[in-house]
Structure formats: C-alpha cells, structure tokens
Design a protein around this motif. Sequence first.
Motif, PDB file in Angstrom:
ATOM      1  N   VAL A   5       4.432  -0.446 -12.419  1.00 31.20           N
ATOM      2  CA  VAL A   5       3.830  -0.503 -11.087  1.00 31.20           C
ATOM      3  C   VAL A   5       2.550  -1.315 -11.169  1.00 31.20           C
ATOM      4  N   GLU A   6       2.551  -2.447 -10.472  1.00 32.37           N
ATOM      5  CA  GLU A   6       1.382  -3.323 -10.461  1.00 32.37           C
ATOM      6  C   GLU A   6       0.461  -2.995  -9.297  1.00 32.37           C
ATOM      7  N   SER A   7      -0.806  -3.305  -9.475  1.00 38.63           N
ATOM      8  CA  SER A   7      -1.787  -3.163  -8.411  1.00 38.63           C
ATOM      9  C   SER A   7      -2.912  -4.157  -8.646  1.00 38.63           C
ATOM     10  N   GLY A   8      -3.710  -4.388  -7.615  1.00 34.28           N
ATOM     11  CA  GLY A   8      -4.888  -5.228  -7.766  1.00 34.28           C
ATOM     12  C   GLY A   8      -4.790  -6.615  -7.175  1.00 34.28           C
ATOM     13  N   GLY A   9      -3.649  -6.989  -6.658  1.00 38.85           N
ATOM     14  CA  GLY A   9      -3.533  -8.309  -6.049  1.00 38.85           C
ATOM     15  C   GLY A   9      -4.296  -8.364  -4.733  1.00 38.85           C
ATOM     16  N   GLY A  10      -4.395  -9.578  -4.179  1.00 42.77           N
ATOM     17  CA  GLY A  10      -5.077  -9.728  -2.912  1.00 42.77           C
ATOM     18  C   GLY A  10      -5.460 -11.152  -2.637  1.00 42.77           C
ATOM     19  N   LEU A  11      -6.354 -11.314  -1.673  1.00 41.42           N
ATOM     20  CA  LEU A  11      -6.829 -12.634  -1.251  1.00 41.42           C
ATOM     21  C   LEU A  11      -8.302 -12.768  -1.621  1.00 41.42           C
ATOM     22  N   VAL A  12      -8.624 -13.825  -2.374  1.00 38.49           N
ATOM     23  CA  VAL A  12     -10.013 -14.099  -2.725  1.00 38.49           C
ATOM     24  C   VAL A  12     -10.277 -15.585  -2.585  1.00 38.49           C
TER      25      VAL A  12
END
Length: 115
Positions: A5-12
């Motif tokens: 289970v991955e987490s931490g992605g987003g828009l920067v």
Amino acid sequence: QVQLVESGGGLVQSGGSLRLSCAVSGSIFSINVMGWYRQAPGNKRELVAQITSGGSTNYAASVKGRFTISRDNAKNTVYLQMNSLKPEDTAVYYCNLWGTSFEYWGQGTQVTISS
C-alpha cells in the motif's frame, strides 16, 4: 495474502519535495528487494530506485543525487524521499517487492510536478 500500500503522492511545484511510503502486509521472506518504479503516460514503466534487505541501493541515473530510498525492515516499509523535483518526474509511482520466487506490486500513487 501480501499487499503493498503506497501513500504520499500528490501535486507539488518544481523544486519541491515529496516522500512516498509503501507498507507491506502479509508474510514475506526476510531476504528481498524493495523498490520504486514509475510510469509516465505513453512511457514504459521504469526503475527509479531499489534497496535490498541488507541495505544496498541502486538508483536510476535521472534521480541519483535527488532521491533517496530507505527501508524499515521491522515495519516492512520502504520509503522514497524525493527532493528537487522536476516536471519530468511526473508519473504514477509503483512500489515493488521481489525475492527468489515471488514478486508483488502496489496499486500506484500519482506524483505530479508543476512547472
């Protein structure tokens, strides 16, 4: 059943940082390799970084010096610290775990870098 289970992605914005995490649940062999791959639209999936259970690392040339992979064996978790991000780092990032007779993938997390 092993799950990643991955987490931490987003828009920067360009030049920013993100930290991805991948938690592995289920029973796995202690000797394995964990890593991160990425796939941008229209491109093949490519290796970003890998780390063995002993701590040896391997990086794609395009991220060396900017990204750092690490793992916590007690937590069965691998991390990817991404600094100095560029628009060309935009992709879906996938966690990978493999060993002598097994390989597992996470569902992917989107990373988008705006210029």
